[in-house]
Motif scaffolding. Structure first.
Motif, mmCIF file in Angstrom:
data_model
loop_
_atom_site.group_PDB
_atom_site.id
_atom_site.type_symbol
_atom_site.label_atom_id
_atom_site.label_comp_id
_atom_site.label_asym_id
_atom_site.label_seq_id
_atom_site.Cartn_x
_atom_site.Cartn_y
_atom_site.Cartn_z
ATOM 1 N N HIS A 152 0.827 -1.208 0.000
ATOM 2 C CA HIS A 152 0.000 0.000 0.000
ATOM 3 C C HIS A 152 0.868 1.269 0.000
ATOM 4 C CE1 HIS A 152 0.892 0.646 4.304
ATOM 5 N NE2 HIS A 152 0.813 -0.684 4.388
ATOM 6 N N ASP A 153 0.242 2.362 -0.487
ATOM 7 C CA ASP A 153 0.890 3.689 -0.542
ATOM 8 C C ASP A 153 2.167 3.682 -1.365
ATOM 9 O OD1 ASP A 153 -1.118 4.742 1.044
ATOM 10 O OD2 ASP A 153 -0.026 4.340 2.917
ATOM 11 N N GLU A 154 2.194 2.829 -2.398
ATOM 12 C CA GLU A 154 3.330 2.781 -3.316
ATOM 13 C C GLU A 154 4.651 2.504 -2.587
ATOM 14 O OE1 GLU A 154 3.230 2.850 -6.606
ATOM 15 O OE2 GLU A 154 1.051 2.978 -6.524
ATOM 16 N N GLN A 155 4.594 1.660 -1.617
ATOM 17 C CA GLN A 155 5.816 1.278 -0.898
ATOM 18 C C GLN A 155 6.365 -0.039 -1.459
ATOM 19 O OE1 GLN A 155 5.805 2.538 3.565
ATOM 20 N NE2 GLN A 155 3.789 1.652 3.167
ATOM 21 N N LEU A 156 7.679 -0.191 -1.308
ATOM 22 C CA LEU A 156 8.337 -1.432 -1.730
ATOM 23 C C LEU A 156 8.852 -2.157 -0.495
ATOM 24 C CD1 LEU A 156 10.384 -0.481 -4.916
ATOM 25 C CD2 LEU A 156 8.402 -1.992 -4.773
ATOM 26 N N GLN A 157 8.520 -3.429 -0.444
ATOM 27 C CA GLN A 157 8.948 -4.255 0.688
ATOM 28 C C GLN A 157 9.975 -5.268 0.203
ATOM 29 O OE1 GLN A 157 6.287 -7.260 2.738
ATOM 30 N NE2 GLN A 157 6.309 -5.654 4.327
ATOM 31 N N PHE A 158 11.155 -5.284 0.882
ATOM 32 C CA PHE A 158 12.235 -6.211 0.534
ATOM 33 C C PHE A 158 12.275 -7.317 1.591
ATOM 34 C CE2 PHE A 158 13.280 -2.035 -1.004
ATOM 35 C CZ PHE A 158 13.692 -2.258 -2.298
ATOM 36 N N ILE A 159 12.139 -8.536 1.103
ATOM 37 C CA ILE A 159 12.149 -9.698 2.003
ATOM 38 C C ILE A 159 13.388 -10.532 1.677
ATOM 39 C CG2 ILE A 159 10.899 -11.724 2.798
ATOM 40 C CD1 ILE A 159 8.324 -10.388 1.808
ATOM 41 N N PHE A 160 14.330 -10.486 2.622
ATOM 42 C CA PHE A 160 15.583 -11.230 2.435
ATOM 43 C C PHE A 160 15.471 -12.607 3.103
ATOM 44 C CE2 PHE A 160 16.658 -6.753 2.333
ATOM 45 C CZ PHE A 160 17.545 -6.648 1.281
ATOM 46 N N PHE A 212 22.507 -0.061 -2.076
ATOM 47 C CA PHE A 212 21.710 0.014 -0.846
ATOM 48 C C PHE A 212 21.173 -1.363 -0.465
ATOM 49 C CE2 PHE A 212 17.374 0.336 0.880
ATOM 50 C CZ PHE A 212 17.640 0.964 2.098
ATOM 51 N N VAL A 213 20.621 -2.088 -1.433
ATOM 52 C CA VAL A 213 20.068 -3.422 -1.158
ATOM 53 C C VAL A 213 21.184 -4.371 -0.698
ATOM 54 C CG1 VAL A 213 18.914 -5.422 -2.167
ATOM 55 C CG2 VAL A 213 18.154 -3.090 -2.737
ATOM 56 N N ALA A 214 22.321 -4.272 -1.366
ATOM 57 C CA ALA A 214 23.445 -5.141 -0.995
ATOM 58 C C ALA A 214 23.920 -4.844 0.423
ATOM 59 C CB ALA A 214 24.592 -4.958 -1.990
ATOM 60 N N ASN A 215 23.971 -3.558 0.782
ATOM 61 C CA ASN A 215 24.420 -3.187 2.127
ATOM 62 C C ASN A 215 23.401 -3.603 3.187
ATOM 63 O OD1 ASN A 215 26.846 -2.027 1.272
ATOM 64 N ND2 ASN A 215 25.853 -0.017 0.881
ATOM 65 N N ILE A 216 22.091 -3.524 2.855
ATOM 66 C CA ILE A 216 21.059 -3.986 3.787
ATOM 67 C C ILE A 216 21.243 -5.488 4.056
ATOM 68 C CG2 ILE A 216 18.590 -4.483 4.003
ATOM 69 C CD1 ILE A 216 19.119 -1.659 4.641
ATOM 70 N N ARG A 217 21.512 -6.246 2.991
ATOM 71 C CA ARG A 217 21.702 -7.695 3.153
ATOM 72 C C ARG A 217 22.936 -7.986 4.014
ATOM 73 N NH1 ARG A 217 19.989 -12.375 0.983
ATOM 74 N NH2 ARG A 217 21.482 -14.101 1.007
ATOM 75 N N LYS A 218 23.995 -7.245 3.773
ATOM 76 C CA LYS A 218 25.207 -7.437 4.584
ATOM 77 C C LYS A 218 24.927 -7.144 6.053
ATOM 78 C CE LYS A 218 28.551 -6.312 0.938
ATOM 79 N NZ LYS A 218 29.591 -5.333 0.502
ATOM 80 N N ALA A 219 24.152 -6.065 6.312
ATOM 81 C CA ALA A 219 23.856 -5.698 7.702
ATOM 82 C C ALA A 219 22.997 -6.765 8.361
ATOM 83 C CB ALA A 219 23.141 -4.344 7.730
ATOM 84 N N PHE A 220 21.985 -7.317 7.624
ATOM 85 C CA PHE A 220 21.173 -8.400 8.170
ATOM 86 C C PHE A 220 22.018 -9.648 8.429
ATOM 87 C CE2 PHE A 220 17.006 -6.609 6.283
ATOM 88 C CZ PHE A 220 16.610 -6.094 7.517
#
Length: 226
Positions: A152-160, A212-220
């Protein structure tokens, strides 16, 4: 001789008496004639001047009547001119109000046009960013176990996934949107990351979404080993 003188004196006396009588009568007749003539003349002049005075009185009355008519007409014209002035003033006022209204409408139209252009530009930019994200979705899902969803509200959800080696199917979720300033904004992160604010700022500065996505994955991944 005395008788002749007496007779002569008597005759002369009678003559004078007759002369006086005759002269007096003539004088009286002349006087009466003159008096009658004078009277007739005076009556004629009186009648003439009386008629003339009446005509002049009539003329004066007529002139006064004309003056009154002119005065009434002047008042009528003045009233009509005043009414005409009021009408012209009202028309000028209405024309000015109409012009102001037209100008206001034009300004509103111009303002609306600019807002529509800005909105269109924002929508276009947002659509381009969403498309950019969508293009790399398949790549990320295939190589990094990443699933992307539009919510909703034009949001993007990333599920790793494939992050926790003990539980490869455990989801690590980060939700991203584009705010009114057309900047990327992280709206949620599960589990929370201490470095999420820095990663968001770097994304805004570089506009490098893949990094950004790659860094989020590294942080997780780093978080999963703690």
């Amino acid at each position: 001789a005395e008788d002749e003188v007496t007779l002569f004196e008597r005759d002369m006396k009678e003559f004078w008496i007759q002369f006086k009588i005759s002269y007096g009568t003539e004088q009286n007749n002349q006087t009466a004639a003159l008096r009658d003539l004078c009277k007739e003349t005076i009556e004629a002049l009186s009648e003439k001047w009386s008629k003339k005075l009446k005509e002049e009185d009539l003329m004066i009355d007529k002139i006064q009547e004309y003056n009154n008519e002119i005065l009434q007409h002047s008042k009528y014209v003045a009233e009509k001119e005043e009414q005409l002035t009021e009408i012209k003033s009202k028309l000028n006022q209405e024309e000015e109000e109409q012009k102001n209204l037209t100008d206001s409408i034009q300004e509103l139209k111009e303002e609306l046009r600019k807002k529509m252009e800005i909105k269109s530009s924002k929508n276009k930019a947002a659509k381009e960013k969403v498309e950019q994200v969508s293009k790399i979705t398949a790549l990320f899902k295939e190589h990094l176990g990443l699933e992307m969803r539009r919510i909703h509200d034009e949001q993007l959800q990333f599920i790793f996934r494939h992050i926790d080696h003990k539980d490869p199917d455990k989801p690590y979720i980060c939700t991203l949107s584009i705010n009114e300033q057309e900047d990327y904004e992280v709206t949620s992160c599960t589990p929370p990351l201490d470095c999420i604010a820095d990663l968001q700022l770097k994304l805004r500065e570089t506009n490098n979404f893949s990094a950004f996505v790659a860094n989020i994955r590294k942080a997780f991944t780093a978080l999963s080993y703690k």
